[in-house]
Design a protein around this motif. Structure first.
Motif, PDB file in Angstrom:
ATOM      1  N   TYR A  99       0.841  -1.192   0.000  1.00 50.38           N
ATOM      2  CA  TYR A  99       0.000   0.000   0.000  1.00 50.38           C
ATOM      3  C   TYR A  99       0.877   1.244   0.000  1.00 50.38           C
ATOM      4  N   CYS A 100       0.239   2.383  -0.234  1.00 56.41           N
ATOM      5  CA  CYS A 100       0.968   3.649  -0.309  1.00 56.41           C
ATOM      6  C   CYS A 100       0.947   4.345   1.043  1.00 56.41           C
ATOM      7  N   GLN A 101       2.021   5.054   1.315  1.00 59.11           N
ATOM      8  CA  GLN A 101       2.127   5.758   2.592  1.00 59.11           C
ATOM      9  C   GLN A 101       2.985   7.005   2.409  1.00 59.11           C
ATOM     10  N   SER A 102       2.561   8.084   3.050  1.00 58.54           N
ATOM     11  CA  SER A 102       3.355   9.313   3.072  1.00 58.54           C
ATOM     12  C   SER A 102       3.349   9.866   4.489  1.00 58.54           C
ATOM     13  N   GLN A 103       4.265  10.757   4.751  1.00 60.31           N
ATOM     14  CA  GLN A 103       4.479  11.214   6.118  1.00 60.31           C
ATOM     15  C   GLN A 103       3.260  11.927   6.697  1.00 60.31           C
ATOM     16  N   ASN A 104       2.625  12.774   5.912  1.00 54.62           N
ATOM     17  CA  ASN A 104       1.505  13.579   6.421  1.00 54.62           C
ATOM     18  C   ASN A 104       0.171  13.184   5.797  1.00 54.62           C
ATOM     19  N   GLN A 105       0.065  11.945   5.342  1.00 54.94           N
ATOM     20  CA  GLN A 105      -1.162  11.542   4.676  1.00 54.94           C
ATOM     21  C   GLN A 105      -2.373  11.594   5.616  1.00 54.94           C
ATOM     22  N   LEU A 106      -2.139  11.434   6.913  1.00 57.43           N
ATOM     23  CA  LEU A 106      -3.248  11.487   7.862  1.00 57.43           C
ATOM     24  C   LEU A 106      -3.952  12.840   7.815  1.00 57.43           C
ATOM     25  N   TYR A 107      -3.163  13.913   7.708  1.00 58.49           N
ATOM     26  CA  TYR A 107      -3.756  15.253   7.701  1.00 58.49           C
ATOM     27  C   TYR A 107      -4.554  15.502   6.418  1.00 58.49           C
ATOM     28  N   PHE A 108      -4.027  15.021   5.300  1.00 60.42           N
ATOM     29  CA  PHE A 108      -4.764  15.178   4.050  1.00 60.42           C
ATOM     30  C   PHE A 108      -6.049  14.353   4.089  1.00 60.42           C
ATOM     31  N   ALA A 109      -5.966  13.168   4.653  1.00 63.77           N
ATOM     32  CA  ALA A 109      -7.156  12.328   4.755  1.00 63.77           C
ATOM     33  C   ALA A 109      -8.204  12.983   5.656  1.00 63.77           C
ATOM     34  N   ILE A 110      -7.746  13.625   6.729  1.00 60.30           N
ATOM     35  CA  ILE A 110      -8.683  14.303   7.629  1.00 60.30           C
ATOM     36  C   ILE A 110      -9.427  15.414   6.896  1.00 60.30           C
ATOM     37  N   VAL A 111      -8.716  16.170   6.066  1.00 64.92           N
ATOM     38  CA  VAL A 111      -9.359  17.252   5.312  1.00 64.92           C
ATOM     39  C   VAL A 111     -10.428  16.675   4.384  1.00 64.92           C
ATOM     40  N   ILE A 112     -10.080  15.614   3.671  1.00 68.65           N
ATOM     41  CA  ILE A 112     -11.039  15.023   2.730  1.00 68.65           C
ATOM     42  C   ILE A 112     -12.243  14.459   3.476  1.00 68.65           C
ATOM     43  N   TYR A 113     -11.988  13.699   4.540  1.00 68.98           N
ATOM     44  CA  TYR A 113     -13.089  13.107   5.297  1.00 68.98           C
ATOM     45  C   TYR A 113     -13.947  14.176   5.974  1.00 68.98           C
ATOM     46  N   ALA A 114     -13.315  15.241   6.427  1.00 66.04           N
ATOM     47  CA  ALA A 114     -14.062  16.301   7.104  1.00 66.04           C
ATOM     48  C   ALA A 114     -15.025  16.988   6.149  1.00 66.04           C
ATOM     49  N   THR A 115     -14.558  17.318   4.948  1.00 67.73           N
ATOM     50  CA  THR A 115     -15.443  17.982   3.978  1.00 67.73           C
ATOM     51  C   THR A 115     -16.598  17.072   3.583  1.00 67.73           C
ATOM     52  N   LYS A 116     -16.302  15.792   3.388  1.00 67.75           N
ATOM     53  CA  LYS A 116     -17.371  14.867   2.999  1.00 67.75           C
ATOM     54  C   LYS A 116     -18.332  14.627   4.161  1.00 67.75           C
TER      55      LYS A 116
END
Length: 679
Positions: A512-529
């Motif tokens: 799977y893919c992983q990046s250092q700050n992916q959690l924060y980007f995921a939070i932004v996407i999940y929050a808007t949705k």
């Protein structure tokens, strides 16, 4: 009978070396011997040979070595063509396996009794190093029978003759035998002295050049304290271990091996070629282990001395047990989605895409018809496109990353997120905008009976575009600022049940893919949705009693929103629970997308298609449904004169042909001048 395995092929090299040694001594010392010794009653001049024997008669394995040596001397004396007027005689003593004992015997041979011209022995390395250096000061030729090889030309041992075969000559045999057994991972542990280190360096070179991976090389300074080195062998999971420890210290070492539990069918200890006979019984030192414990350790010991082992290796067996392996063999495989499941879901999704394209065609072909026009075809198109993106994302999630390189895997990971996020913004955004317009028009108009500013399609589409822009912006920043890496994690491992003794493990991996700050980007996407979903549920609840009898569009909008919310609430926990099972995860993901997505399209468009072909435009009317709730007065029109008048006006409305809205278009509810806007 000892249960150990021991390949012990001994030739006549030692005896031949002894004969050569005696001849050399005769040639070198004849003059001195003739001048210093008188003839005996046979008329032959005696040549005295000193013998160093490690063990006395209390050690049964070596008790008869002095008698064997005297028998050999007698045999040499009987060879008339060899020594002519000389004969050999043996003077000997027990060294007791210590350097001090060896020096004591040397002192007696030099200063007591007739002088010796040659010294034979000792076998123990610890004694040999001392004697070979001291004997040279007395011009005494030392026939060294130990196994540690002295480098030629070493100035410390000018009169030392090496009788034993060089241990390094057997390294090629060790390599050949290891390859025959299929051992590709080995370890080496040795007593850290210069002579043995040179031999180990050569062994390491031969093994590595032959394709053998040496896991670790562990030098031991004090043979009685090898705890750390044995622990390192455990850490490296070493199973095939080459040992280079002098014979005199072997039992001390193997006693520690027993205490560290590094013995049994899983371990093979390969000893030097000079471990002769029942060496494990040579207990000349106090040990912390008894005979039975030592026997358990040496039960799986292998040793060989001669190249003949290459020809005899097919007769090797481990006392009827299975062939030992060099460690657990791990076969790495990537977790894959069940092919039947994948193709089944791909087939279902393909049919859903065909259905979505059909709805898209009908929505645009008949957008001028009143049935379609009052539902806002542009927003319908956005809902359909969002649904198609959701369907397409299933093909992306069903693509096996195990077959892709790292770059392609990273591209696929970002594409999955983009399709899902943008599809959600388009479908849910347009769906919620339609519901919002219904909420504004009917809620405020009925409750306050006032003019309501227009909400044309262009404004609602712009609102959806803002949501899509947020998704694209987050995704772009994520791609440009983050270094995404491909990570492989172990899911589980299973032992081959057919051959458990071979320790063949199938290790299932997931990439799977992983990046250092992916959690924060995921939070932004999940929050808007999440906010979008909460907003939609609120609107659906507020417009739950508003209907258009011929289309019932508001009711279906509310049901669609509830379906999406329910799928989200149930889907996320299910995906988290099934994350380690790729097939189950894919199934849950497909169900979480296909079911609500298809249900929304069916709810919104099938009633319209039915009315489209069943009724003409004149049969379409608009009304408010009277509330059946006792505690709600918002839509109770029974005693409200203004609401009754509004109801009548809505029944009389004649919708103009569909056209794009302008900023001058307005909704006027509660007056006789009413213009209907698509909902």
């Amino acid at each position: 009978m000892c249960l150990r395995t021991f390949i012990h092929i001994r030739g006549m090299a030692a005896l031949h070396s002894c004969l050569v040694c005696f001849c050399l001594a005769h040639l070198c010392l004849t003059a001195r011997c003739m001048n210093s010794s008188s003839s005996d009653h046979h008329g032959k001049t005696p040549l005295y040979v000193g013998g160093f024997f490690t063990f006395d008669e209390t050690v049964s394995a070596t008790a008869k070595l002095p008698q064997v040596a005297m028998k050999a001397i007698e045999h040499i004396n009987n060879l008339s063509f060899l020594l002519d007027d000389y004969e050999l005689r043996l003077r000997w003593g027990y060294t007791k396996g210590t350097g001090a004992g060896a020096l004591s015997v040397l002192h007696d041979l030099v200063f007591k009794g007739p002088p010796v011209v040659l010294a034979w022995g000792p076998f123990n390395d610890r004694e040999g190093f001392v004697l070979s250096e001291i004997a040279a000061t007395y011009n005494l030729v030392q026939c060294y029978t130990g196994i540690t090889f002295f480098e030629q030309g070493d100035p410390r041992y000018p009169l030392t003759i090496q009788l034993a075969e060089d241990e390094r000559a057997v390294d090629s045999i060790r390599l050949s035998f290891s390859n025959y057994m299929g051992w590709k991972r080995v370890a080496i542990i040795f007593l850290d002295v210069d002579s043995i280190r040179r031999e180990v360096d050569n062994m390491y070179r031969v093994l590595t050049e032959g394709g053998i991976h040496v896991l670790t090389v562990e030098p031991v300074k004090d043979i009685s304290d090898a705890y750390q080195q044995l622990q390192n062998l455990k850490k490296h999971d070493a199973r095939i271990i080459f040992i280079r420890v002098p014979l005199g210290s072997a039992l001390i070492f193997f006693c520690q091996v027993y205490k560290q539990k590094l013995f049994g069918p899983k371990y093979v200890w390969i000893i030097p070629k000079y471990y002769y006979g029942p060496w494990w019984r040579l207990r000349y030192q106090n040990l912390d282990c008894n005979d039975e414990e030592i026997r358990q350790v040496v039960e799986h010991v292998i040793g060989f001395e001669s190249p003949d082992v290459v020809q005899h290796r097919k007769s090797f067996s481990m006392n009827g047990l299975y062939q030992p392996v060099d460690g657990a063999t791990e076969v790495f495989v990537f977790a894959r989605i069940s092919p039947k499941l994948r193709y089944t879901m791909f087939g279902i999704v393909s049919m859903c895409i065909v259905f979505g394209l059909g709805v898209f065609f009908v929505n645009n072909k008949y957008k001028q018809r009143k049935v379609m026009r009052i539902t806002s075809p542009p927003l319908n198109n956005l809902i359909i496109i969002g649904g198609l993106l959701h369907y397409a994302s299933i093909f992306l999630h069903g693509t096996e990353v195990a077959d892709l390189d790292n770059f392609s895997t990273i591209v696929l990971c970002h594409a999955r997120v983009a399709f899902t996020a943008i599809g959600t913004s388009l479908a849910l955004g347009a769906l919620f905008m339609k519901t919002y317009r219904i909420h504004i028009i009917f809620n405020k108009a009925v409750s306050k009976l006032r003019r309501v500013r227009g909400l044309p399609d262009s404004k609602l589409i712009i609102s959806v575009a803002v949501l899509v822009f947020i998704d694209i912006l987050v995704q772009t920043v994520w791609v440009l600022t983050e270094d995404t890496n491909v990570v492989e994690v172990e899911l589980h491992r299973s032992l081959n049940p057919l051959h458990p003794e071979k320790e063949l493990y199938t290790v299932t991996m997931m990439k799977y893919c992983q990046s250092q700050n992916q959690l924060y980007f995921a939070i932004v996407i999940y929050a808007t949705k999440s906010l979008l979903l909460i907003f939609g549920v609120f609107l659906a609840w507020g417009t739950r009693r508003i209907t258009i009898p011929q289309l019932n569009d508001s009711k279906y909008l509310a049901i669609s929103i509830y379906t999406v919310a329910l799928a989200t609430v149930l889907g996320f926990p299910a995906l988290e629970v099934s994350s380690n099972n790729v097939s189950l995860y894919f199934l849950v993901l497909c169900m979480s997308i296909v079911i609500p997505n298809t249900l929304v399209l069916c709810m919104l468009f099938l009633p319209k298609i039915w009315q489209l072909f069943k009724n003409n435009d004149d049969a379409v009317s608009i009304s408010l449904m009277a509330s059946e709730s006792r505690d709600s007065k918002l839509y109770d029109t029974g005693n409200d004169v203004h609401s009754q008048r509004l109801y009548k006006e809505l029944q009389k409305v004649d919708l103009p042909p569909y056209r794009s809205r302008t900023r001058h278009d307005t909704h006027t509810l509660g007056t006789t001048h009413f213009k209907c806007t698509p909902i």
